[in-house]
Design a protein around this motif. Structure first.
Motif, PDB file in Angstrom:
ATOM      1  N   LYS A 285       0.894  -0.974  -0.416  1.00 25.18           N
ATOM      2  CA  LYS A 285      -0.070   0.115   0.332  1.00 25.18           C
ATOM      3  C   LYS A 285       1.304   0.990   0.382  1.00 25.18           C
ATOM      4  CE  LYS A 285      -3.858  -1.606   2.126  1.00 25.18           C
ATOM      5  NZ  LYS A 285      -4.506  -2.453   3.233  1.00 25.18           N
ATOM      6  N   GLU A 286       0.550   2.023  -0.774  1.00 26.47           N
ATOM      7  CA  GLU A 286       1.695   3.554  -0.589  1.00 26.47           C
ATOM      8  C   GLU A 286       1.106   4.705   0.285  1.00 26.47           C
ATOM      9  OE1 GLU A 286       2.202   7.606  -3.735  1.00 26.47           O
ATOM     10  OE2 GLU A 286       0.149   5.839  -4.333  1.00 26.47           O
ATOM     11  N   VAL A 287       2.168   4.447   1.027  1.00 29.81           N
ATOM     12  CA  VAL A 287       2.606   5.653   1.236  1.00 29.81           C
ATOM     13  C   VAL A 287       3.669   6.644   1.611  1.00 29.81           C
ATOM     14  CG1 VAL A 287       2.932   6.300   4.547  1.00 29.81           C
ATOM     15  CG2 VAL A 287       1.795   3.983   3.457  1.00 29.81           C
ATOM     16  N   SER A 288       3.334   7.913   1.773  1.00 29.68           N
ATOM     17  CA  SER A 288       3.897   8.717   1.308  1.00 29.68           C
ATOM     18  C   SER A 288       4.622   8.683   2.494  1.00 29.68           C
ATOM     19  CB  SER A 288       2.942   9.672   1.031  1.00 29.68           C
ATOM     20  OG  SER A 288       1.772  10.123   0.269  1.00 29.68           O
ATOM     21  N   ARG A 289       5.872   9.758   2.262  1.00 28.82           N
ATOM     22  CA  ARG A 289       7.305  10.293   2.722  1.00 28.82           C
ATOM     23  C   ARG A 289       7.226  11.531   2.677  1.00 28.82           C
ATOM     24  NH1 ARG A 289       9.995   7.158   6.400  1.00 28.82           N
ATOM     25  NH2 ARG A 289      11.781   7.778   6.459  1.00 28.82           N
ATOM     26  N   LEU A 290       7.100  12.174   4.061  1.00 28.83           N
ATOM     27  CA  LEU A 290       6.551  13.508   3.996  1.00 28.83           C
ATOM     28  C   LEU A 290       7.701  14.289   4.677  1.00 28.83           C
ATOM     29  CD1 LEU A 290       2.680  13.855   4.868  1.00 28.83           C
ATOM     30  CD2 LEU A 290       4.200  14.393   2.374  1.00 28.83           C
ATOM     31  N   CYS A 291       8.069  13.154   5.695  1.00 28.85           N
ATOM     32  CA  CYS A 291       9.510  13.643   7.043  1.00 28.85           C
ATOM     33  C   CYS A 291      10.098  12.923   7.358  1.00 28.85           C
ATOM     34  CB  CYS A 291       9.271  14.689   8.223  1.00 28.85           C
ATOM     35  SG  CYS A 291       8.170  13.753   8.971  1.00 28.85           S
ATOM     36  N   GLU A 292      11.572  12.308   8.246  1.00 23.58           N
ATOM     37  CA  GLU A 292      11.789  11.758   8.377  1.00 23.58           C
ATOM     38  C   GLU A 292      11.467  11.140   9.921  1.00 23.58           C
ATOM     39  OE1 GLU A 292      16.120  13.243   8.853  1.00 23.58           O
ATOM     40  OE2 GLU A 292      16.387  13.428   6.872  1.00 23.58           O
ATOM     41  N   HIS A 293      11.549  12.073  10.475  1.00 24.46           N
ATOM     42  CA  HIS A 293      10.114  11.099  11.419  1.00 24.46           C
ATOM     43  C   HIS A 293       9.228  10.350  11.142  1.00 24.46           C
ATOM     44  CE1 HIS A 293       8.847  10.672  15.600  1.00 24.46           C
ATOM     45  NE2 HIS A 293       9.937  11.609  16.088  1.00 24.46           N
ATOM     46  N   GLU A 294       9.044   8.972  11.631  1.00 26.16           N
ATOM     47  CA  GLU A 294       8.633   7.926  11.872  1.00 26.16           C
ATOM     48  C   GLU A 294       7.359   7.958  11.626  1.00 26.16           C
ATOM     49  OE1 GLU A 294      11.373   5.370   9.566  1.00 26.16           O
ATOM     50  OE2 GLU A 294       9.161   5.553   9.258  1.00 26.16           O
ATOM     51  N   LEU A 295       7.167   7.964  13.046  1.00 21.68           N
ATOM     52  CA  LEU A 295       5.578   8.233  13.524  1.00 21.68           C
ATOM     53  C   LEU A 295       5.352   9.709  13.150  1.00 21.68           C
ATOM     54  CD1 LEU A 295       3.619   7.582  15.725  1.00 21.68           C
ATOM     55  CD2 LEU A 295       4.520   8.603  17.545  1.00 21.68           C
ATOM     56  N   LEU A 296       6.214  10.513  13.026  1.00 22.73           N
ATOM     57  CA  LEU A 296       5.331  12.230  12.983  1.00 22.73           C
ATOM     58  C   LEU A 296       4.685  12.173  11.258  1.00 22.73           C
ATOM     59  CD1 LEU A 296       4.622  15.211  13.153  1.00 22.73           C
ATOM     60  CD2 LEU A 296       6.889  15.522  12.339  1.00 22.73           C
ATOM     61  N   ILE A 312      -9.312  19.913   0.570  1.00 25.79           N
ATOM     62  CA  ILE A 312      -8.364  20.476   1.695  1.00 25.79           C
ATOM     63  C   ILE A 312      -6.723  20.238   0.704  1.00 25.79           C
ATOM     64  CG2 ILE A 312      -6.918  21.670   3.640  1.00 25.79           C
ATOM     65  CD1 ILE A 312      -9.816  20.288   4.817  1.00 25.79           C
ATOM     66  N   THR A 313      -6.133  21.348   0.244  1.00 24.26           N
ATOM     67  CA  THR A 313      -4.826  20.834  -0.136  1.00 24.26           C
ATOM     68  C   THR A 313      -3.892  21.598   1.275  1.00 24.26           C
ATOM     69  OG1 THR A 313      -5.296  22.515  -1.509  1.00 24.26           O
ATOM     70  CG2 THR A 313      -2.537  22.578  -1.123  1.00 24.26           C
ATOM     71  N   PHE A 314      -3.085  20.294   1.406  1.00 22.84           N
ATOM     72  CA  PHE A 314      -2.212  19.974   2.300  1.00 22.84           C
ATOM     73  C   PHE A 314      -1.073  20.029   1.396  1.00 22.84           C
ATOM     74  CE2 PHE A 314      -1.699  18.243   7.104  1.00 22.84           C
ATOM     75  CZ  PHE A 314      -0.364  17.497   6.383  1.00 22.84           C
ATOM     76  N   HIS A 315      -0.109  20.991   2.671  1.00 27.44           N
ATOM     77  CA  HIS A 315       1.413  21.132   2.716  1.00 27.44           C
ATOM     78  C   HIS A 315       2.054  20.973   3.793  1.00 27.44           C
ATOM     79  CE1 HIS A 315       5.276  22.406   0.723  1.00 27.44           C
ATOM     80  NE2 HIS A 315       5.224  23.502   2.212  1.00 27.44           N
ATOM     81  N   ALA A 316       3.359  20.018   3.764  1.00 30.19           N
ATOM     82  CA  ALA A 316       3.723  20.097   5.251  1.00 30.19           C
ATOM     83  C   ALA A 316       5.069  20.487   4.806  1.00 30.19           C
ATOM     84  CB  ALA A 316       3.512  18.655   5.822  1.00 30.19           C
ATOM     85  N   ASP A 317       6.016  21.437   5.421  1.00 26.46           N
ATOM     86  CA  ASP A 317       8.110  21.220   5.813  1.00 26.46           C
ATOM     87  C   ASP A 317       9.008  20.979   7.036  1.00 26.46           C
ATOM     88  OD1 ASP A 317       9.910  24.335   4.588  1.00 26.46           O
ATOM     89  OD2 ASP A 317      10.021  22.231   5.078  1.00 26.46           O
ATOM     90  N   ILE A 318       8.806  19.579   6.338  1.00 27.29           N
ATOM     91  CA  ILE A 318       9.653  19.329   8.279  1.00 27.29           C
ATOM     92  C   ILE A 318      10.987  19.047   8.299  1.00 27.29           C
ATOM     93  CG2 ILE A 318       9.176  17.796  10.372  1.00 27.29           C
ATOM     94  CD1 ILE A 318       6.547  19.473   9.750  1.00 27.29           C
ATOM     95  N   ARG A 319      11.232  19.956   8.597  1.00 29.62           N
ATOM     96  CA  ARG A 319      13.022  19.906   8.301  1.00 29.62           C
ATOM     97  C   ARG A 319      13.138  19.128   9.982  1.00 29.62           C
ATOM     98  NH1 ARG A 319      14.451  25.086   5.703  1.00 29.62           N
ATOM     99  NH2 ARG A 319      12.689  25.094   4.786  1.00 29.62           N
ATOM    100  N   SER A 320      14.729  18.480   8.875  1.00 31.22           N
ATOM    101  CA  SER A 320      14.969  16.949   9.297  1.00 31.22           C
ATOM    102  C   SER A 320      16.146  17.139  10.604  1.00 31.22           C
ATOM    103  CB  SER A 320      16.457  16.688   8.805  1.00 31.22           C
ATOM    104  OG  SER A 320      17.054  15.734   8.859  1.00 31.22           O
ATOM    105  N   GLY A 321      15.387  16.702  11.789  1.00 28.95           N
ATOM    106  CA  GLY A 321      15.912  16.881  13.157  1.00 28.95           C
ATOM    107  C   GLY A 321      15.266  17.910  14.206  1.00 28.95           C
TER     108      GLY A 321
END
Length: 434
Positions: A285-296, A312-321
């Motif tokens: 099943k397809e799962v997107s990769r939005l950040c490096e933190h697995e749970l988040l 609803i347009t969704f945008h996420a910018d989660i910086r590493s660490g």
């Protein structure tokens, strides 16, 4: 002057009783400070008019101003406010008649010098204690018959013996004043004792209501923590699913080799079954990769799917660490509540969007989390400056925000919220310390 002091004392006690009565039974529209100012203003009007000593005017004004206070400061319609204002007025009048009847029966000469300060003041305390006792009983009876939207501690009803006992003690004071001629100092001591007795009853009622409110909030927070724990376990399952998917992709070469071997043997049925098994596997099943933190990442993917479903347009910018230092339960609580609130506001706006970003302030231990979402109306338009809600069950409103504040406080952070009228967007800015 002596009558003025008695009137002032009586209205003060009645205002406190009205405050406790309304706060115990109804949901407030405005902040406590606003309600306090309105209550003081209304009772100042009653006190001013009472100087003319028109009994019927005072009674009518007491009814009308209590009605105004209940309807304007609490979530009541006019007819419900009319009922409770009538109840308070009737109980107040009957309490004074009961106090007068008891005094005349057991101490017929006590009120002969009704213009003297000490007898008049003791009689005032006596009548207000009866008023408080009856209102205390009514408050608990009404709470006990409320809809089952919250639990009610029946043991608190046993505290009614305290005001009833106080009424009995005040009765003894009246009989003592009738039977003995006390010195001036003893008169003042009896008066002070009556005042302290009334104050102790009011404090008992207030402290009891405070503890009931805190216990209810504690229960709700415990339920919320349990839900957050369940959500954490759910997102942990999603994380394991992602991991299994990566393992499957890693082993795809081996699967292709197996298919090739079956093809060489021309076992087409087995090839078809093998390929179907791989296609139907939950690991693909397809799962997107939005950040490096697995749970988040699991949390954000879930909300991204909900946003896509709700257009609803969704945008996420989660910086590493930037979120590694946040515990899993706190991470779930913080981001789920933030995104729940954002989706609630954006879900009713055409071409809406949600943006969530995390970043680190340079050369500081602080991480900044910002959430910007579409919002049709200013949620701060409430007169009390509180956030409005569109939820049908308003009794549960506010616990998500409390959970966010609790998490922010745990990480020595700060949260600011504001509404931009030009862009019709709601902004939440959270600063956490690593």
């Amino acid at each position: 002057m002596k009558n003025t002091v008695c009137y002032l004392f009586g209205f003060l006690v009645e205002a406190i009783i009205l405050w406790q009565y309304s706060s115990s039974l109804f949901s407030a529209k405005n902040r406590a400070r606003t309600r306090f100012i309105v209550l003081c203003g209304l009772y100042f009007i009653m006190f001013f008019v009472s100087q003319y000593e028109f009994i019927w005017l005072n009674t009518a004004l007491y009814f009308a101003l209590n009605l105004i206070f209940l309807v304007t400061q609490y979530d009541l319609n006019f007819y419900t406010g009319l009922f409770h204002s009538s109840t308070l007025t009737a109980v107040m009048g009957v309490s004074e008649l009961i106090a007068y009847g008891i005094t005349k029966y057991f101490a017929p000469h006590f009120l002969e010098n009704g213009r003297k300060f000490i007898p008049l003041f003791i009689f005032s305390v006596f009548s207000k204690l009866i008023f408080f006792s009856v209102i205390y009983i009514l408050t608990h009876l009404m709470q006990n018959h409320e809809k089952s939207r919250k639990q009610y501690d029946k043991s608190a009803f046993l505290l009614v013996f305290i005001p009833l006992t106080s009424v009995f003690i005040m009765h003894i004071f009246v009989i003592i004043g009738e039977a003995f001629s006390l010195s001036s100092s003893l008169d003042w001591m009896v008066t002070a004792g009556a005042v302290f007795l009334l104050i102790s009853n009011l404090l008992m009622f207030g402290i009891n209501q405070y503890h009931q409110k805190k216990n209810e909030e504690f229960t709700q927070m415990q339920l919320l923590l349990q839900q957050e724990s369940d959500s954490t376990e759910y997102y942990e399952m999603l994380r394991l699913q992602n991991e299994n998917q990566r393992i499957l992709i890693h082993d795809i070469k081996k699967h292709l080799q197996s298919v090739a071997m079956l093809n060489e043997r021309k076992e087409h049925d087995k090839i078809e079954a093998y390929i179907r098994q791989l296609i139907l596997s939950s690991d693909l099943k397809e799962v997107s990769r939005l950040c490096e933190h697995e749970l988040l990442n699991s949390i954000l993917c879930r909300y991204m799917q909900q946003c896509t479903k709700n257009h609803i347009t969704f945008h996420a910018d989660i910086r590493s660490g930037t979120t590694d230092f946040i515990a899993d339960n706190d991470l779930t609580s913080l981001f789920c509540n933030l995104l729940d609130n954002a989706m609630e506001a954006a879900g009713i706006v055409p071409d809406s969007f949600i943006e969530i970003n995390t970043g680190r302030r340079e050369k500081t231990p602080f991480v900044v989390i910002t959430v910007i979402n579409s919002c049709r109306t200013n949620p701060f338009l409430d007169k009390a400056g509180l956030l409005c809600t569109k939820k049908s069950d308003k009794s549960r409103h506010g616990f998500g925000l409390k959970s966010i504040y609790r998490t922010v406080k745990k990480y020595n952070g700060d949260m600011q919220m504001y509404y931009n009228d030009d862009t019709f967007t709601f902004h939440t800015i959270i600063t956490l310390k690593q």
